[in-house]
Motif scaffolding. Structure first.
Motif, PDB file in Angstrom:
ATOM      1  N   GLU A   1       0.742  -1.076   0.296  1.00 14.46           N
ATOM      2  CA  GLU A   1      -0.052  -0.129   0.063  1.00 14.46           C
ATOM      3  C   GLU A   1       0.837   1.338  -0.124  1.00 14.46           C
ATOM      4  OE1 GLU A   1      -0.069  -2.292   2.333  1.00 14.46           O
ATOM      5  OE2 GLU A   1      -1.839  -3.305   1.734  1.00 14.46           O
ATOM      6  N   GLN A   2       2.138   1.104   0.238  1.00 10.91           N
ATOM      7  CA  GLN A   2       3.020   2.362   0.315  1.00 10.91           C
ATOM      8  C   GLN A   2       3.250   2.951  -1.109  1.00 10.91           C
ATOM      9  OE1 GLN A   2       6.207   0.709   2.765  1.00 10.91           O
ATOM     10  NE2 GLN A   2       5.504   2.018   4.474  1.00 10.91           N
ATOM     11  N   ILE A   3       2.326   3.877  -1.587  1.00  9.31           N
ATOM     12  CA  ILE A   3       2.555   4.543  -2.727  1.00  9.31           C
ATOM     13  C   ILE A   3       2.440   6.056  -2.617  1.00  9.31           C
ATOM     14  CG2 ILE A   3       2.187   4.645  -5.328  1.00  9.31           C
ATOM     15  CD1 ILE A   3       0.583   2.287  -4.890  1.00  9.31           C
ATOM     16  N   THR A   4       3.337   7.066  -2.648  1.00  9.51           N
ATOM     17  CA  THR A   4       3.309   8.374  -2.333  1.00  9.51           C
ATOM     18  C   THR A   4       2.628   8.929  -3.433  1.00  9.51           C
ATOM     19  OG1 THR A   4       5.307   9.019  -3.222  1.00  9.51           O
ATOM     20  CG2 THR A   4       5.435   8.005  -0.960  1.00  9.51           C
ATOM     21  N   GLN A   5       2.177  10.295  -3.254  1.00  6.84           N
ATOM     22  CA  GLN A   5       1.620  11.066  -4.404  1.00  6.84           C
ATOM     23  C   GLN A   5       2.540  11.676  -5.261  1.00  6.84           C
ATOM     24  OE1 GLN A   5      -1.678  11.376  -4.951  1.00  6.84           O
ATOM     25  NE2 GLN A   5      -1.921  10.093  -3.173  1.00  6.84           N
ATOM     26  N   GLU A   6       3.968  11.794  -4.631  1.00  7.63           N
ATOM     27  CA  GLU A   6       4.756  11.851  -5.367  1.00  7.63           C
ATOM     28  C   GLU A   6       5.358  11.007  -6.333  1.00  7.63           C
ATOM     29  OE1 GLU A   6       4.828  12.364  -2.143  1.00  7.63           O
ATOM     30  OE2 GLU A   6       4.909  14.590  -1.837  1.00  7.63           O
ATOM     31  N   GLU A   7       5.246   9.636  -6.146  1.00  3.26           N
ATOM     32  CA  GLU A   7       5.510   8.397  -6.733  1.00  3.26           C
ATOM     33  C   GLU A   7       4.532   8.562  -7.873  1.00  3.26           C
ATOM     34  OE1 GLU A   7       7.979   5.796  -3.771  1.00  3.26           O
ATOM     35  OE2 GLU A   7       5.691   5.732  -3.909  1.00  3.26           O
ATOM     36  N   ARG A   8       3.200   8.794  -7.618  1.00  3.22           N
ATOM     37  CA  ARG A   8       2.191   8.658  -8.571  1.00  3.22           C
ATOM     38  C   ARG A   8       2.363   9.656  -9.712  1.00  3.22           C
ATOM     39  NH1 ARG A   8      -2.034   5.277  -6.492  1.00  3.22           N
ATOM     40  NH2 ARG A   8      -2.012   5.126  -4.144  1.00  3.22           N
ATOM     41  N   SER A   9       2.733  10.974  -9.302  1.00  2.00           N
ATOM     42  CA  SER A   9       2.725  12.112  -9.952  1.00  2.00           C
ATOM     43  C   SER A   9       3.949  11.869 -11.266  1.00  2.00           C
ATOM     44  CB  SER A   9       3.020  13.385  -9.337  1.00  2.00           C
ATOM     45  OG  SER A   9       1.929  13.676  -8.630  1.00  2.00           O
ATOM     46  N   GLY A  10       5.008  11.527 -10.415  1.00  2.00           N
ATOM     47  CA  GLY A  10       6.378  11.005 -11.226  1.00  2.00           C
ATOM     48  C   GLY A  10       5.938   9.941 -12.234  1.00  2.00           C
ATOM     49  N   LEU A  11       5.044   9.088 -12.005  1.00  2.00           N
ATOM     50  CA  LEU A  11       4.791   7.892 -12.982  1.00  2.00           C
ATOM     51  C   LEU A  11       4.208   8.599 -14.310  1.00  2.00           C
ATOM     52  CD1 LEU A  11       5.228   5.217 -13.659  1.00  2.00           C
ATOM     53  CD2 LEU A  11       3.004   4.565 -12.377  1.00  2.00           C
ATOM     54  N   VAL A  12       3.217   9.428 -13.762  1.00  3.72           N
ATOM     55  CA  VAL A  12       2.246  10.086 -14.489  1.00  3.72           C
ATOM     56  C   VAL A  12       3.035  11.054 -15.599  1.00  3.72           C
ATOM     57  CG1 VAL A  12       0.462  11.748 -15.082  1.00  3.72           C
ATOM     58  CG2 VAL A  12      -0.054  10.274 -13.440  1.00  3.72           C
ATOM     59  N   GLN A  13       4.080  11.825 -15.016  1.00  2.47           N
ATOM     60  CA  GLN A  13       4.776  12.506 -15.849  1.00  2.47           C
ATOM     61  C   GLN A  13       5.740  12.089 -16.606  1.00  2.47           C
ATOM     62  OE1 GLN A  13       6.493  15.131 -12.945  1.00  2.47           O
ATOM     63  NE2 GLN A  13       4.779  15.865 -12.279  1.00  2.47           N
ATOM     64  N   MET A  14       6.439  10.801 -16.354  1.00  2.87           N
ATOM     65  CA  MET A  14       7.263  10.068 -16.998  1.00  2.87           C
ATOM     66  C   MET A  14       6.430   9.243 -18.331  1.00  2.87           C
ATOM     67  SD  MET A  14       9.044   6.389 -15.604  1.00  2.87           S
ATOM     68  CE  MET A  14       9.035   7.037 -13.958  1.00  2.87           C
ATOM     69  N   ILE A  15       5.260   8.782 -17.985  1.00  8.15           N
ATOM     70  CA  ILE A  15       4.733   8.117 -19.312  1.00  8.15           C
ATOM     71  C   ILE A  15       4.296   9.310 -20.219  1.00  8.15           C
ATOM     72  CG2 ILE A  15       2.393   7.124 -19.849  1.00  8.15           C
ATOM     73  CD1 ILE A  15       2.392   5.359 -17.307  1.00  8.15           C
ATOM     74  N   ALA A  16       3.920  10.611 -19.764  1.00  9.01           N
ATOM     75  CA  ALA A  16       3.466  11.663 -20.646  1.00  9.01           C
ATOM     76  C   ALA A  16       4.546  11.924 -21.376  1.00  9.01           C
ATOM     77  CB  ALA A  16       2.862  12.666 -19.850  1.00  9.01           C
ATOM     78  N   ALA A  17       5.829  12.022 -20.819  1.00 10.03           N
ATOM     79  CA  ALA A  17       6.936  12.567 -21.566  1.00 10.03           C
ATOM     80  C   ALA A  17       7.470  11.604 -22.605  1.00 10.03           C
ATOM     81  CB  ALA A  17       8.131  12.888 -20.508  1.00 10.03           C
ATOM     82  N   ALA A  18       7.267  10.433 -22.567  1.00  6.54           N
ATOM     83  CA  ALA A  18       7.910   9.246 -23.257  1.00  6.54           C
ATOM     84  C   ALA A  18       7.228   9.310 -24.830  1.00  6.54           C
ATOM     85  CB  ALA A  18       7.397   7.997 -23.011  1.00  6.54           C
ATOM     86  N   PRO A  19       8.113   9.011 -25.657  1.00  3.97           N
ATOM     87  CA  PRO A  19       7.653   9.272 -27.138  1.00  3.97           C
ATOM     88  C   PRO A  19       6.688   8.291 -27.478  1.00  3.97           C
ATOM     89  CG  PRO A  19       9.664   7.934 -27.070  1.00  3.97           C
ATOM     90  CD  PRO A  19       9.342   8.435 -25.607  1.00  3.97           C
ATOM     91  N   SER A  20       6.193   7.332 -26.909  1.00  5.76           N
ATOM     92  CA  SER A  20       5.133   6.483 -27.076  1.00  5.76           C
ATOM     93  C   SER A  20       4.392   6.127 -25.953  1.00  5.76           C
ATOM     94  CB  SER A  20       5.615   5.133 -27.749  1.00  5.76           C
ATOM     95  OG  SER A  20       4.564   4.086 -28.038  1.00  5.76           O
ATOM     96  N   LEU A  21       2.995   6.456 -26.027  1.00  8.44           N
ATOM     97  CA  LEU A  21       2.031   6.259 -24.718  1.00  8.44           C
ATOM     98  C   LEU A  21       1.995   4.692 -24.481  1.00  8.44           C
ATOM     99  CD1 LEU A  21       0.043   7.182 -22.642  1.00  8.44           C
ATOM    100  CD2 LEU A  21      -1.763   6.819 -24.313  1.00  8.44           C
ATOM    101  N   SER A  22       1.791   4.016 -25.370  1.00  7.56           N
ATOM    102  CA  SER A  22       1.328   2.636 -25.059  1.00  7.56           C
ATOM    103  C   SER A  22       2.771   1.881 -24.623  1.00  7.56           C
ATOM    104  CB  SER A  22       0.954   1.670 -26.340  1.00  7.56           C
ATOM    105  OG  SER A  22       1.686   2.027 -27.361  1.00  7.56           O
ATOM    106  N   ASP A  23       3.863   2.214 -25.380  1.00  8.84           N
ATOM    107  CA  ASP A  23       5.126   1.714 -25.115  1.00  8.84           C
ATOM    108  C   ASP A  23       5.582   2.047 -23.436  1.00  8.84           C
ATOM    109  OD1 ASP A  23       5.273   0.514 -27.464  1.00  8.84           O
ATOM    110  OD2 ASP A  23       7.072   1.449 -28.268  1.00  8.84           O
ATOM    111  N   ALA A  24       5.261   3.360 -23.262  1.00 12.10           N
ATOM    112  CA  ALA A  24       5.681   3.775 -21.803  1.00 12.10           C
ATOM    113  C   ALA A  24       4.994   3.073 -20.662  1.00 12.10           C
ATOM    114  CB  ALA A  24       5.430   5.400 -21.796  1.00 12.10           C
ATOM    115  N   VAL A  25       3.470   2.835 -21.145  1.00 12.51           N
ATOM    116  CA  VAL A  25       2.586   2.148 -20.147  1.00 12.51           C
ATOM    117  C   VAL A  25       2.984   0.813 -20.051  1.00 12.51           C
ATOM    118  CG1 VAL A  25       0.333   1.210 -19.904  1.00 12.51           C
ATOM    119  CG2 VAL A  25       0.576   3.451 -20.542  1.00 12.51           C
ATOM    120  N   HIS A  26       3.525   0.121 -20.822  1.00 17.61           N
ATOM    121  CA  HIS A  26       4.045  -1.098 -21.108  1.00 17.61           C
ATOM    122  C   HIS A  26       5.334  -1.360 -20.014  1.00 17.61           C
ATOM    123  CE1 HIS A  26       6.218  -4.912 -22.254  1.00 17.61           C
ATOM    124  NE2 HIS A  26       4.984  -5.371 -22.450  1.00 17.61           N
ATOM    125  N   ALA A  27       6.168  -0.455 -20.471  1.00 12.27           N
ATOM    126  CA  ALA A  27       7.568  -0.339 -19.666  1.00 12.27           C
ATOM    127  C   ALA A  27       7.275   0.025 -18.138  1.00 12.27           C
ATOM    128  CB  ALA A  27       8.412   0.770 -20.209  1.00 12.27           C
TER     129      ALA A  27
END
Length: 452
Positions: A73-99
């Protein structure tokens, strides 16, 4: 709105990331999102170096983002936001989600079972097609000087739409997950330094085998004498203090199981006794059923045989065991964190469909009561399970001598996740009683990640 990579933005993806209650659910949501996009190939299956490098970058970033020991259950809001930003910045949405899903499946898989167990509410649940389930490697700790066999994920890539530690039930077999015995099975897994075979019979003449083309029921020729032997065997196992004892197929009756259950329940140490198997009627249908009895609880493991013995491919009149052959294997799996216990009866281990179903479920402690005139095929079967599931598989065959009177060898076959020593034939004393043999594991938990 379309992204530059041609895939539509997923308006629900960010919500999934920000609200997932556990790392397990977050990984499943990411994998589900990728599967829903309908991408034909995963990035790590492609030979495009640009695509692969971008995928690998997100995998690494995800592992770094969620590094460190934590609970599910230990997931911080910073980690969630970081994951959102990381996926959004990737060149491919689907590939980033898979990664991102892949990175979580590698770095946080030790948290998956507790979260999945809680979702199941610690009661037996039949998986439906499309259900996801965790298959993290067992935390085997070997004795000094031994090396683990290769991890299955390093030998075979995940199926399309799956991850190394998350699989999707394909519906090709029926399986019930029962987590109600988690605690006693965890205690057994923690002390797997030895196991035992309990041989109740020396000769086939000690079994009652009715004539006919459909052979049913088979059982002890003298149930009273057999019960005395069972009592003596269980007392040997209790004194020896072994965590696992396996008896051969069809060496008991349903009444024997009920008589010996309180004896096993009263053991002073963590113990699981697979009380062979017995022929019985279940809802009016003839079945061959194995029961696992545990110390300290009246809970039981149960498994019905899927594939009857048959003598149909040699010259002469065909005959077979008088039970049905299931067109779809039916398994019961008993998880204990990253250990997954199961029982297979004799020919089920040799049948490719059934064995592969156990492998798909990641069953890494499989106990096999057997009654066979030929035991050499078990050597190949247990070796296959080491490669496919890094599994401990223990086969105990009985009676000790075959129909012609000659000794049946090997009577004890062990497949173990040890490099260069994956298959072991353990000798018996050639007499009725308990044979205790060593397993390659240490009982301490050095290097094992926390599970809660």
């Amino acid at each position: 709105m379309m992204r530059s990579d041609g895939h539509p933005a997923d308006p629900a993806l960010e919500e999934r990331i920000r609200t997932a209650p556990t790392l397990w659910r977050l990984a499943c949501d990411l994998l589900a999102s990728w599967r829903e996009a309908g991408v034909e190939t995963s990035p790590n299956d492609d030979a495009d170096d640009v695509r692969y490098s971008a995928w690998a970058e997100v995998v690494e970033q995800t592992e770094d983002l969620f590094a460190g020991v934590r609970t599910a259950e230990q997931i911080t809001q910073e980690e969630r936001s970081g994951l959102v930003q990381m996926i959004a910045a990737a060149p491919s949405l689907s590939d980033a989600v898979h990664a991102a899903a892949w990175g979580l499946a590698v770095s946080a898989n030790y948290t998956f079972f507790p979260a999945w167990r809680d979702e199941l509410e610690s009661k037996p649940v039949a998986l439906a097609p499309g259900d996801m389930y965790p298959v993290a490697d067992a935390p085997w700790v070997l004795r000094e000087g031994l090396a683990l066999s290769p991890r299955p994920a390093s030998l075979s890539s995940p199926k399309a739409g799956e991850l190394p530690t998350i699989r999707v039930h394909d519906g090709s077999f029926d399986v019930t997950i029962d987590t109600s015995l988690e605690r006693p099975l965890e205690a057994i897994a923690a002390g797997l330094t030895q196991a035992a075979a309990g041989h109740t019979n020396a000769d086939w003449t000690e079994l009652s085998i009715p004539p006919g083309d459909l052979v049913f029921p088979v059982g002890p020729a003298d149930p009273a004498i057999q019960y005395e032997r069972l009592e003596a065997l269980l007392e040997e196992a209790r004194v020896a203090g072994v965590p696992l004892t396996v008896l051969p197929e069809l060496c008991v009756t349903a009444e024997h199981v009920e008589h010996i259950a309180p004896l096993v329940e009263a053991f002073e140490h963590p113990a699981l006794v697979v009380a062979g198997s017995h022929h019985t009627l279940v809802d009016g249908e003839p079945e061959n059923v194995a029961v696992g009895l545990l110390a300290g609880t009246d809970g039981r493991m149960t498994q019905a045989k899927n594939v009857p013995f048959a003598n149909e491919v040699v010259p002469g009149r065909p005959s077979k065991e008088g039970i049905r052959s299931r067109t779809r294997p039916r398994l019961s799996v008993y998880p204990a964190d990253r250990y997954r216990f199961g029982i297979a009866i004799c020919r089920d281990l040799l049948d490719q469909r059934v064995r592969e179903a156990y492998d798909r479920m990641g069953v890494n402690v499989l106990l096999v009561p057997a009654l066979s005139e030929k035991t050499q095929p078990f050597l190949q079967a247990v070796a296959a399970r080491v490669a496919s599931a890094q599994a401990l598989t223990i086969v105990v065959n009985g009676p000790l001598n075959g129909p012609s009177g000659g000794a049946l060898r090997p009577a004890i076959v062990v497949g173990q996740p040890v490099a260069d020593d994956a298959v072991v034939e353990h000798p018996t004393s050639d007499a009725i009683g308990v044979t205790v043999f060593d397993l390659p594991f240490r009982s301490d938990d050095d290097g094992v990640d926390p599970i809660e």
